[in-house]
Design a protein around this motif. Structure first.
Motif, PDB file in Angstrom:
ATOM      1  N   GLY A   1       0.827  -1.199   0.000  1.00 55.02           N
ATOM      2  CA  GLY A   1       0.000   0.000   0.000  1.00 55.02           C
ATOM      3  C   GLY A   1       0.863   1.251   0.000  1.00 55.02           C
ATOM      4  O   GLY A   1       1.777   1.388  -0.824  1.00 55.02           O
ATOM      5  N   PRO A   2       0.619   2.171   0.968  1.00 53.83           N
ATOM      6  CA  PRO A   2       1.327   3.454   0.968  1.00 53.83           C
ATOM      7  C   PRO A   2       2.828   3.331   1.258  1.00 53.83           C
ATOM      8  O   PRO A   2       3.583   4.245   0.944  1.00 53.83           O
TER       9      PRO A   2
ATOM     10  N   ASP B   1       1.084  -2.367  -4.486  1.00 58.16           N
ATOM     11  CA  ASP B   1       1.035  -0.924  -4.266  1.00 58.16           C
ATOM     12  C   ASP B   1      -0.402  -0.438  -4.123  1.00 58.16           C
ATOM     13  O   ASP B   1      -0.660   0.603  -3.544  1.00 58.16           O
ATOM     14  N   ARG B   2      -1.360  -1.260  -4.623  1.00 55.29           N
ATOM     15  CA  ARG B   2      -2.777  -0.907  -4.469  1.00 55.29           C
ATOM     16  C   ARG B   2      -3.320  -1.311  -3.098  1.00 55.29           C
ATOM     17  O   ARG B   2      -4.493  -1.132  -2.807  1.00 55.29           O
ATOM     18  N   GLY B   3      -2.496  -1.998  -2.292  1.00 55.63           N
ATOM     19  CA  GLY B   3      -2.982  -2.473  -0.998  1.00 55.63           C
ATOM     20  C   GLY B   3      -3.955  -3.629  -1.142  1.00 55.63           C
ATOM     21  O   GLY B   3      -4.835  -3.822  -0.311  1.00 55.63           O
ATOM     22  N   ASP B   4      -3.769  -4.460  -2.188  1.00 52.62           N
ATOM     23  CA  ASP B   4      -4.673  -5.577  -2.463  1.00 52.62           C
ATOM     24  C   ASP B   4      -4.119  -6.860  -1.812  1.00 52.62           C
ATOM     25  O   ASP B   4      -3.007  -7.293  -2.113  1.00 52.62           O
TER      26      ASP B   4
ATOM     27  N   ARG C   1       2.225 -12.759  -4.062  1.00 55.71           N
ATOM     28  CA  ARG C   1       3.621 -12.334  -4.221  1.00 55.71           C
ATOM     29  C   ARG C   1       4.493 -12.593  -2.987  1.00 55.71           C
ATOM     30  O   ARG C   1       5.706 -12.424  -3.047  1.00 55.71           O
ATOM     31  N   LEU C   2       3.881 -12.968  -1.866  1.00 53.55           N
ATOM     32  CA  LEU C   2       4.595 -12.982  -0.590  1.00 53.55           C
ATOM     33  C   LEU C   2       5.892 -13.797  -0.618  1.00 53.55           C
ATOM     34  O   LEU C   2       6.965 -13.297  -0.285  1.00 53.55           O
ATOM     35  N   PHE C   3       5.801 -15.066  -0.990  1.00 51.81           N
ATOM     36  CA  PHE C   3       6.988 -15.919  -0.899  1.00 51.81           C
ATOM     37  C   PHE C   3       8.055 -15.510  -1.914  1.00 51.81           C
ATOM     38  O   PHE C   3       9.252 -15.565  -1.620  1.00 51.81           O
TER      39      PHE C   3
END
Ligand code: TXA
Ligand code: MG
Length: 318
Positions: A256-257, A266-269, A276-278
């Motif tokens: 996010g921000p 970047d959209r806070g989704d 994408r975490l791993f």
């Protein structure tokens, strides 16, 4: 461990599935995508085949494995389904939900799969590659995440190779996985209550909406899902959570921000962040920086599972 194999990486398709089924028939595990993470699949009816999964991962053998089946009908031949489990199977299978259920007496599952427990963890995966392999092999497949024990779960074929190259005969590459986080695990008690053993893509609210009962947290203290040891998902560098800026020497993973060296979304989704975490943790680990910082992630919905994995990644190594 000495490398035993020239690990082949093959694109997903009929030929690769046929070859993988041959390896599995010969008792060798093969890495393949599910919708959550890549799994290391082996014949769940053979003790020696399952032992080779544990050996390739270097996993402590008290840790039981998830059995993958093509359908709820096939699953009913292995485990007892109380009414709540039947409802959950109908609602979420095929998909990223694993249920821990009583093992049926006489079920043809190698004892090593359940590590001697009277219960079995079962999942019907949605991914076409894993479904194709299940159809070709015609047997239940035991499949833990396809990484060496203690390292991050793989969401691409390249992650699998980074961890298991030379230790398995082949990886089937079908691109990055869609969910990016391991399946939700719930234990279904005989009275129909559901206990959350591992948060994941299916949230407690979604489960409660189907069963009509609130989902309990797993009993504290007792190791019910031994893979849930605190430091299970650990990059090799120290991790700082809830970071709003980068300190000296850190690689910052944003959300996010909070912009970082990389961002989960970047959209806070949260869906994008889970997927994408791993990969983000792998990338941070390879960055060469002394530490990893991660931006705050909201603790609702899929954020529960993301924060669970981050806390484990940040826990001191045991
Ligand atoms: O998304 C997933 O679930 C992936 C893909 C490949 O299906 N698999 C996966 O497996 O994450 P693994 O082995 O990394 O995690 C399985 C978890 C472990 O924490 C294990 O302790 C728990 O399931 N488990 C297995 N059988 C159990 C049982 N009978 N009772 C309680 N926990 C069990
Ligand atoms: Mg794992």
């Amino acid at each position: 461990q000495n490398p035993t194999w020239q690990t082949e990486i093959r694109p997903y398709g009929t030929a690769a599935i046929a070859e993988a089924a041959e390896w599995i028939g010969r008792g060798q595990p093969v890495a393949i995508a599910t919708e959550t993470v890549y799994g290391l699949a082996g014949d769940a009816t053979s003790d020696s085949a399952v032992a080779r999964i544990y050996a390739a991962k270097g996993r402590p053998s008290f840790n039981p494995l998830i059995v993958h089946l093509p359908s709820a009908e096939a699953a009913a031949e292995i485990a007892d389904f109380p009414p709540a489990a039947r409802l959950l199977a109908k609602a979420f299978w095929p998909g990223p939900l694993t249920m821990v259920l009583p093992l049926l007496p006489g079920a043809k599952i190698a004892p090593i799969v359940t590590a001697g427990l009277p219960t079995v963890a079962i999942r019907v995966p949605a991914h076409p590659a894993m479904q194709a392999l299940l159809a070709e092999v015609g047997r239940p497949l035991a499949a833990p995440s396809a990484n060496a024990s203690g390292s991050i779960s793989p969401t691409t074929a390249q992650h699998v190779l980074a961890s298991l190259d030379g230790r398995i005969p082949m990886v089937i590459d079908s691109g990055p996985t869609r969910q990016g986080i391991e399946s939700t695990i719930v234990a279904i008690d005989t009275d129909g209550g559901a206990r959350l053993l591992r948060p994941g893509p299916i949230t407690p609210d979604q489960i409660a909406a189907v069963t009509g009962n609130a989902v309990c947290a797993a009993g504290s203290g007792k190791i019910e899902a031994p893979g849930q040891l605190a430091s299970h998902y650990a990059p090799s560098r120290p991790i700082r959570l809830d970071a709003v800026d980068r300190r000296d020497g850190e690689w910052l993973i944003g959300f996010g921000p909070v912009a970082g060296d990389a961002t989960l979304s970047d959209r806070g989704d949260l869906v994008e962040a889970a997927a994408r975490l791993f990969a983000a943790l792998h990338e941070a680990d390879l960055s060469g920086r002394a530490g990893i910082a991660v931006a705050p992630i909201p603790a609702d919905g899929l954020g529960l599972a993301i924060n669970d994995r981050l806390r484990r990644a940040a826990a001191p190594k045991s």
